[in-house]
Design a protein around this motif. Structure first.
Motif, PDB file in Angstrom:
ATOM      1  N   HIS A 197      45.792 -28.439 -53.573  1.00 48.55           N
ATOM      2  CA  HIS A 197      46.551 -29.972 -53.891  1.00 48.55           C
ATOM      3  C   HIS A 197      47.950 -30.182 -53.286  1.00 48.55           C
ATOM      4  CE1 HIS A 197      47.768 -27.403 -57.124  1.00 48.55           C
ATOM      5  NE2 HIS A 197      46.567 -27.426 -57.603  1.00 48.55           N
ATOM      6  N   GLY A 198      48.607 -29.025 -53.128  1.00 48.26           N
ATOM      7  CA  GLY A 198      50.192 -28.827 -52.609  1.00 48.26           C
ATOM      8  C   GLY A 198      50.873 -29.516 -53.829  1.00 48.26           C
ATOM      9  N   PHE A 199      50.508 -29.201 -55.001  1.00 46.75           N
ATOM     10  CA  PHE A 199      51.398 -29.829 -56.052  1.00 46.75           C
ATOM     11  C   PHE A 199      52.809 -29.035 -56.291  1.00 46.75           C
ATOM     12  CE2 PHE A 199      47.692 -32.276 -58.492  1.00 46.75           C
ATOM     13  CZ  PHE A 199      47.708 -33.308 -57.495  1.00 46.75           C
ATOM     14  N   ALA A 200      52.667 -27.687 -56.111  1.00 44.28           N
ATOM     15  CA  ALA A 200      53.802 -26.868 -56.267  1.00 44.28           C
ATOM     16  C   ALA A 200      54.860 -27.322 -55.528  1.00 44.28           C
ATOM     17  CB  ALA A 200      53.314 -25.377 -56.192  1.00 44.28           C
ATOM     18  N   LEU A 201      54.557 -27.193 -54.031  1.00 43.50           N
ATOM     19  CA  LEU A 201      55.658 -27.462 -53.105  1.00 43.50           C
ATOM     20  C   LEU A 201      56.341 -29.038 -53.339  1.00 43.50           C
ATOM     21  CD1 LEU A 201      54.097 -26.231 -49.893  1.00 43.50           C
ATOM     22  CD2 LEU A 201      56.069 -25.061 -51.221  1.00 43.50           C
ATOM     23  N   ILE A 202      55.090 -29.946 -53.713  1.00 42.73           N
ATOM     24  CA  ILE A 202      55.701 -31.414 -53.875  1.00 42.73           C
ATOM     25  C   ILE A 202      56.671 -31.309 -54.764  1.00 42.73           C
ATOM     26  CG2 ILE A 202      54.658 -33.597 -54.459  1.00 42.73           C
ATOM     27  CD1 ILE A 202      52.271 -33.046 -53.017  1.00 42.73           C
ATOM     28  N   SER A 203      56.241 -30.702 -56.073  1.00 40.10           N
ATOM     29  CA  SER A 203      57.064 -30.698 -57.270  1.00 40.10           C
ATOM     30  C   SER A 203      58.578 -30.323 -56.689  1.00 40.10           C
ATOM     31  CB  SER A 203      56.626 -29.910 -58.349  1.00 40.10           C
ATOM     32  OG  SER A 203      57.412 -29.285 -59.219  1.00 40.10           O
ATOM     33  N   LEU A 204      58.452 -28.837 -56.214  1.00 36.38           N
ATOM     34  CA  LEU A 204      59.988 -28.389 -55.826  1.00 36.38           C
ATOM     35  C   LEU A 204      60.693 -29.293 -54.694  1.00 36.38           C
ATOM     36  CD1 LEU A 204      58.382 -24.626 -54.989  1.00 36.38           C
ATOM     37  CD2 LEU A 204      60.268 -25.232 -56.686  1.00 36.38           C
ATOM     38  N   LEU A 205      60.120 -29.752 -54.192  1.00 39.36           N
ATOM     39  CA  LEU A 205      60.806 -30.823 -53.139  1.00 39.36           C
ATOM     40  C   LEU A 205      61.323 -31.879 -53.779  1.00 39.36           C
ATOM     41  CD1 LEU A 205      58.408 -31.020 -49.946  1.00 39.36           C
ATOM     42  CD2 LEU A 205      60.844 -30.152 -49.752  1.00 39.36           C
ATOM     43  N   LYS A 206      60.582 -32.627 -54.898  1.00 41.13           N
ATOM     44  CA  LYS A 206      61.175 -33.737 -55.464  1.00 41.13           C
ATOM     45  C   LYS A 206      62.343 -33.315 -56.629  1.00 41.13           C
ATOM     46  CE  LYS A 206      57.982 -36.985 -56.933  1.00 41.13           C
ATOM     47  NZ  LYS A 206      56.901 -37.538 -57.477  1.00 41.13           N
ATOM     48  N   LYS A 207      62.425 -32.137 -57.192  1.00 36.67           N
ATOM     49  CA  LYS A 207      63.180 -31.714 -57.943  1.00 36.67           C
ATOM     50  C   LYS A 207      64.698 -31.332 -57.073  1.00 36.67           C
ATOM     51  CE  LYS A 207      60.814 -28.993 -61.407  1.00 36.67           C
ATOM     52  NZ  LYS A 207      60.537 -27.610 -61.596  1.00 36.67           N
ATOM     53  N   GLY A 208      64.488 -31.189 -55.644  1.00 35.64           N
ATOM     54  CA  GLY A 208      65.432 -30.709 -54.764  1.00 35.64           C
ATOM     55  C   GLY A 208      65.841 -29.461 -54.683  1.00 35.64           C
ATOM     56  N   LYS A 209      64.834 -28.651 -55.307  1.00 36.31           N
ATOM     57  CA  LYS A 209      64.980 -26.916 -55.375  1.00 36.31           C
ATOM     58  C   LYS A 209      64.635 -26.444 -53.620  1.00 36.31           C
ATOM     59  CE  LYS A 209      63.865 -24.306 -58.599  1.00 36.31           C
ATOM     60  NZ  LYS A 209      62.955 -23.805 -59.800  1.00 36.31           N
ATOM     61  N   ILE A 210      63.957 -26.985 -53.142  1.00 37.29           N
ATOM     62  CA  ILE A 210      64.069 -26.376 -51.636  1.00 37.29           C
ATOM     63  C   ILE A 210      63.822 -27.832 -50.468  1.00 37.29           C
ATOM     64  CG2 ILE A 210      62.214 -24.784 -52.390  1.00 37.29           C
ATOM     65  CD1 ILE A 210      59.716 -26.441 -51.319  1.00 37.29           C
ATOM     66  N   LYS A 211      64.107 -27.504 -49.514  1.00 38.20           N
ATOM     67  CA  LYS A 211      64.228 -28.534 -48.233  1.00 38.20           C
ATOM     68  C   LYS A 211      62.933 -28.336 -47.702  1.00 38.20           C
ATOM     69  CE  LYS A 211      69.085 -28.547 -48.164  1.00 38.20           C
ATOM     70  NZ  LYS A 211      69.105 -29.045 -49.370  1.00 38.20           N
ATOM     71  N   LYS A 212      62.296 -27.590 -47.322  1.00 37.27           N
ATOM     72  CA  LYS A 212      61.212 -27.536 -46.617  1.00 37.27           C
ATOM     73  C   LYS A 212      59.751 -26.584 -47.170  1.00 37.27           C
ATOM     74  CE  LYS A 212      59.287 -26.038 -42.033  1.00 37.27           C
ATOM     75  NZ  LYS A 212      59.361 -25.238 -41.103  1.00 37.27           N
ATOM     76  N   GLY A 213      58.519 -27.185 -47.199  1.00 38.08           N
ATOM     77  CA  GLY A 213      57.520 -26.538 -47.747  1.00 38.08           C
ATOM     78  C   GLY A 213      56.605 -26.239 -46.677  1.00 38.08           C
ATOM     79  N   ILE A 214      55.985 -25.012 -46.691  1.00 37.72           N
ATOM     80  CA  ILE A 214      55.022 -24.782 -45.935  1.00 37.72           C
ATOM     81  C   ILE A 214      53.662 -24.776 -46.568  1.00 37.72           C
ATOM     82  CG2 ILE A 214      53.878 -23.090 -44.125  1.00 37.72           C
ATOM     83  CD1 ILE A 214      56.830 -22.227 -43.630  1.00 37.72           C
ATOM     84  N   ALA A 215      52.662 -25.640 -46.471  1.00 36.26           N
ATOM     85  CA  ALA A 215      51.396 -25.588 -47.175  1.00 36.26           C
ATOM     86  C   ALA A 215      50.498 -24.918 -46.463  1.00 36.26           C
ATOM     87  CB  ALA A 215      50.986 -26.980 -47.432  1.00 36.26           C
ATOM     88  N   SER A 216      49.685 -23.816 -47.239  1.00 31.89           N
ATOM     89  CA  SER A 216      48.957 -23.077 -46.307  1.00 31.89           C
ATOM     90  C   SER A 216      47.560 -22.655 -47.152  1.00 31.89           C
ATOM     91  CB  SER A 216      49.598 -21.744 -45.834  1.00 31.89           C
ATOM     92  OG  SER A 216      48.623 -20.957 -45.322  1.00 31.89           O
TER      93      SER A 216
END
Ligand SMILES: C[S@@+](CC[C@H](N)C(=O)[O-])C[C@H]1O[C@@H](n2cnc3c(N)ncnc32)[C@H](O)[C@@H]1O
Length: 233
Positions: free
Chosen positions: A27-46
């Motif tokens: 579902h990609g939720f882990a990366l979406i959450s990290l992006l929304k919190k501003g903890k990361i700038k880019k997510g690679i969903a694989s």
């Protein structure tokens, strides 16, 4: 987006950095959450299947994060170049599969500053592999959600000599969890003892094989009780 307690802990444990790859993203939720919190700038969903990847893409669009994510189809780390991501998440897959994926992608794994691993089954198999293959264990965590327990490992592959982590009860208890006297460890160990007791009730017969299995189970239950009483009281 409602994040489960299990995924909230994943998002909490990932260190702040530029790029994180989520292997087996679904579902990609882990990366979406990290992006929304501003903890990361880019997510690679694989993911190795197209449907989950499509789900991740749709969810990221709904949450306004798709421009910060890329979506890659393929098994394990084969979708990543060495050095492309600062860290990687592997969550919700079995510990045995995680070992296979780590073992088959050493060039990529060695370049990562961290890996956040949350096995769905067989955490002890993953722990044994990490302890025996020069991974530095930066943190271990434990979460209970409803009746299930989830273990987490924040690790990195180290070129230097790493601490020796001894096996506790056949790798079933984490050294760091024990060191920090994790508040859930007592009840976690008790649940492991109960699981073994249920298995032992199903062993019948007087064959050598049955006796050996019984002895192994009894030994492990005694060891788990000892750890619980000695270290956590
Ligand atoms: C149970 S889901 C976990 C999803 C998410 N990571 C989580 O923790 O909620 C497992 C995902 O791993 C994917 N998967 C299984 N084997 C894989 C592999 N070899 N490489 C990449 N993804 C894989 C599946 O397609 C599925 O989407």
């Amino acid at each position: 987006m409602d994040l489960s307690k299990r995924l909230q802990k994943v998002s909490e444990m990932v260190p702040m950095c530029h790029t994180v790859a989520d292997i087996g993203t679904d579902h990609g939720f882990a990366l979406i959450s990290l992006l929304k919190k501003g903890k990361i700038k880019k997510g690679i969903a694989s993911d190795n299947k197209a449907m989950p990847l499509e789900k991740a893409r749709r969810n990221s669009e709904e949450e306004g994060q798709s421009e910060f994510m890329s979506f890659r189809l393929g098994s394990g780390f084969e979708t990543l170049e060495p050095g492309e991501a600062n860290g990687a998440i592997l969550a919700g897959m079995g510990g045995i599969l995680m070992v296979e994926l780590l073992e088959s992608a050493q060039a990529v794994v060695e370049k990562l500053d961290f890996l956040l691993l949350q096995p769905a089954q067989n955490p002890e198999i993953l722990r044994k592999y990490l302890y025996q293959n020069h991974f530095e264990i930066m943190d271990e965590e434990l979460v209970q959600e409803e009746r299930r327990f989830y273990e987490y490992f924040l690790v990195r592959k180290s070129e230097n000599t790493v601490d020796f982590y001894p096996s506790i009860c056949d790798y079933s208890i984490g050294n760091i969890l024990l060191e920090k006297k994790h508040p859930l460890l007592h009840v976690y160990i008790e649940s492991k003892i109960q699981e073994l007791a249920v298995i032992s009730e199903k062993i019948h017969g007087t064959t050598e094989n049955a006796k050996m299995k019984m002895e192994r189970l009894n030994h492990k239950m005694r060891e788990l009780r000892r750890v619980k009483d000695e270290y956590l009281c």
